[in-house]
Design a protein around this motif. Structure first.
Motif, PDB file in Angstrom:
ATOM      1  N   PRO B  20       0.834  -1.203   0.000  1.00  0.00           N
ATOM      2  CA  PRO B  20       0.000   0.000   0.000  1.00  0.00           C
ATOM      3  C   PRO B  20       0.872   1.258   0.000  1.00  0.00           C
ATOM      4  CG  PRO B  20      -0.121  -1.101   2.140  1.00  0.00           C
ATOM      5  CD  PRO B  20       0.734  -1.959   1.260  1.00  0.00           C
ATOM      6  N   ILE B  22       0.681   5.429   0.360  1.00  0.00           N
ATOM      7  CA  ILE B  22      -0.055   6.647   0.718  1.00  0.00           C
ATOM      8  C   ILE B  22       0.594   7.809  -0.022  1.00  0.00           C
ATOM      9  CG2 ILE B  22      -0.669   8.220   2.603  1.00  0.00           C
ATOM     10  CD1 ILE B  22      -0.044   5.773   4.520  1.00  0.00           C
ATOM     11  N   MET B  33      -4.488  10.105  -1.507  1.00  0.00           N
ATOM     12  CA  MET B  33      -5.118   8.826  -1.858  1.00  0.00           C
ATOM     13  C   MET B  33      -4.269   7.669  -1.334  1.00  0.00           C
ATOM     14  SD  MET B  33      -4.278   8.424  -5.975  1.00  0.00           S
ATOM     15  CE  MET B  33      -4.435   6.620  -5.974  1.00  0.00           C
ATOM     16  N   LEU B  34      -4.827   6.462  -1.464  1.00  0.00           N
ATOM     17  CA  LEU B  34      -4.055   5.253  -1.185  1.00  0.00           C
ATOM     18  C   LEU B  34      -4.113   4.381  -2.433  1.00  0.00           C
ATOM     19  CD1 LEU B  34      -2.646   3.575   1.226  1.00  0.00           C
ATOM     20  CD2 LEU B  34      -4.744   2.251   1.189  1.00  0.00           C
ATOM     21  N   TYR B  36      -1.801   0.979  -4.647  1.00  0.00           N
ATOM     22  CA  TYR B  36      -0.966  -0.208  -4.413  1.00  0.00           C
ATOM     23  C   TYR B  36       0.074  -0.327  -5.512  1.00  0.00           C
ATOM     24  CZ  TYR B  36      -4.404  -1.312  -0.919  1.00  0.00           C
ATOM     25  OH  TYR B  36      -5.203  -1.241   0.196  1.00  0.00           O
ATOM     26  N   ASP B  84       6.262  -2.504   5.289  1.00  0.00           N
ATOM     27  CA  ASP B  84       5.071  -2.983   4.577  1.00  0.00           C
ATOM     28  C   ASP B  84       4.133  -1.870   4.121  1.00  0.00           C
ATOM     29  OD1 ASP B  84       3.893  -2.258   6.960  1.00  0.00           O
ATOM     30  OD2 ASP B  84       3.246  -4.263   7.521  1.00  0.00           O
ATOM     31  N   THR B  85       4.566  -0.624   4.250  1.00  0.00           N
ATOM     32  CA  THR B  85       3.764   0.505   3.754  1.00  0.00           C
ATOM     33  C   THR B  85       4.718   1.605   3.289  1.00  0.00           C
ATOM     34  OG1 THR B  85       2.104   0.054   5.468  1.00  0.00           O
ATOM     35  CG2 THR B  85       1.892   2.130   4.276  1.00  0.00           C
ATOM     36  N   ILE B  86       4.331   2.282   2.203  1.00  0.00           N
ATOM     37  CA  ILE B  86       5.148   3.365   1.661  1.00  0.00           C
ATOM     38  C   ILE B  86       4.359   4.675   1.728  1.00  0.00           C
ATOM     39  CG2 ILE B  86       6.131   4.257  -0.513  1.00  0.00           C
ATOM     40  CD1 ILE B  86       6.984   1.367  -1.134  1.00  0.00           C
ATOM     41  N   LEU B  87       5.070   5.738   2.022  1.00  0.00           N
ATOM     42  CA  LEU B  87       4.499   7.087   1.986  1.00  0.00           C
ATOM     43  C   LEU B  87       5.290   7.884   0.953  1.00  0.00           C
ATOM     44  CD1 LEU B  87       2.846   9.533   3.169  1.00  0.00           C
ATOM     45  CD2 LEU B  87       4.724   9.821   4.801  1.00  0.00           C
TER      46      LEU B  87
END
Lengths: 110, 110
Positions: B20, B22, B33-34, B36, B84-87
């Protein structure tokens, strides 16, 4: 809109029962972390105005701060255009990250 | 860190191949928005400095703005503590949302 109507507006089928939730610092605008909520966690969060996630690894509800005291107090709640992501502006008590950092997004690609 | 090392740092197993992402307005701090990304989309995004997502519904790479011209220009990229998440802080050209809104998170729960 009441809490149940808001919870029902989430496209639970599309998100397979777990909606991603972005938290953002209400005053400073810093993005803090991404967590997941099931229907029950979202209902509890909106009722208590304090964030409860669903832990995918432990498969239980998890109120952020229940052991550390670093609660996330709900200020504003938004649902995106596709009804599959939530953004919550919060007041973060203490450090958000288990590493002690003030955001979970501290690894910068340069 | 070079691009390949950063891409490899993502826990692709945990995220089942889709991380995911952001996006946040670089100057104003608004969460936009979000989306993938798979490995290929992330590699392409970091190389071109313009965001390409992986469309889960169409199952193809999707460069945001390729039809509308509303590209998302990469300014800063962060990975979270769990990998496990990118901004990504971006410069958003035009409206981010297909509804014409300046953020996808315009439905507020009150």
């Amino acid at each position: 809109m009441n809490i149940s109507d808001f919870v029902n507006q989430v496209d639970w089928v599309k998100v397979n029962g777990l909606v991603p939730v972005i938290t953002q610092d209400y005053w400073r605008g810093r993005v803090l972390m991404l967590g997941y909520m099931n229907r029950e966690a979202l209902q509890k969060t909106l009722t208590e105005r304090k964030i409860t996630y669903y832990s995918r690894t432990r498969q239980v509800l998890w109120t952020k701060g229940e052991t550390s005291g670093n609660f996330q107090i709900v200020k504003k709640v938004f649902l995106d255009c596709d009804n599959d992501t939530i953004l919550i502006k919060i007041k973060q008590k203490g450090a958000v990250c288990h590493t002690g950092q003030s955001t979970c997004f501290y690894q910068e690609h340069k």
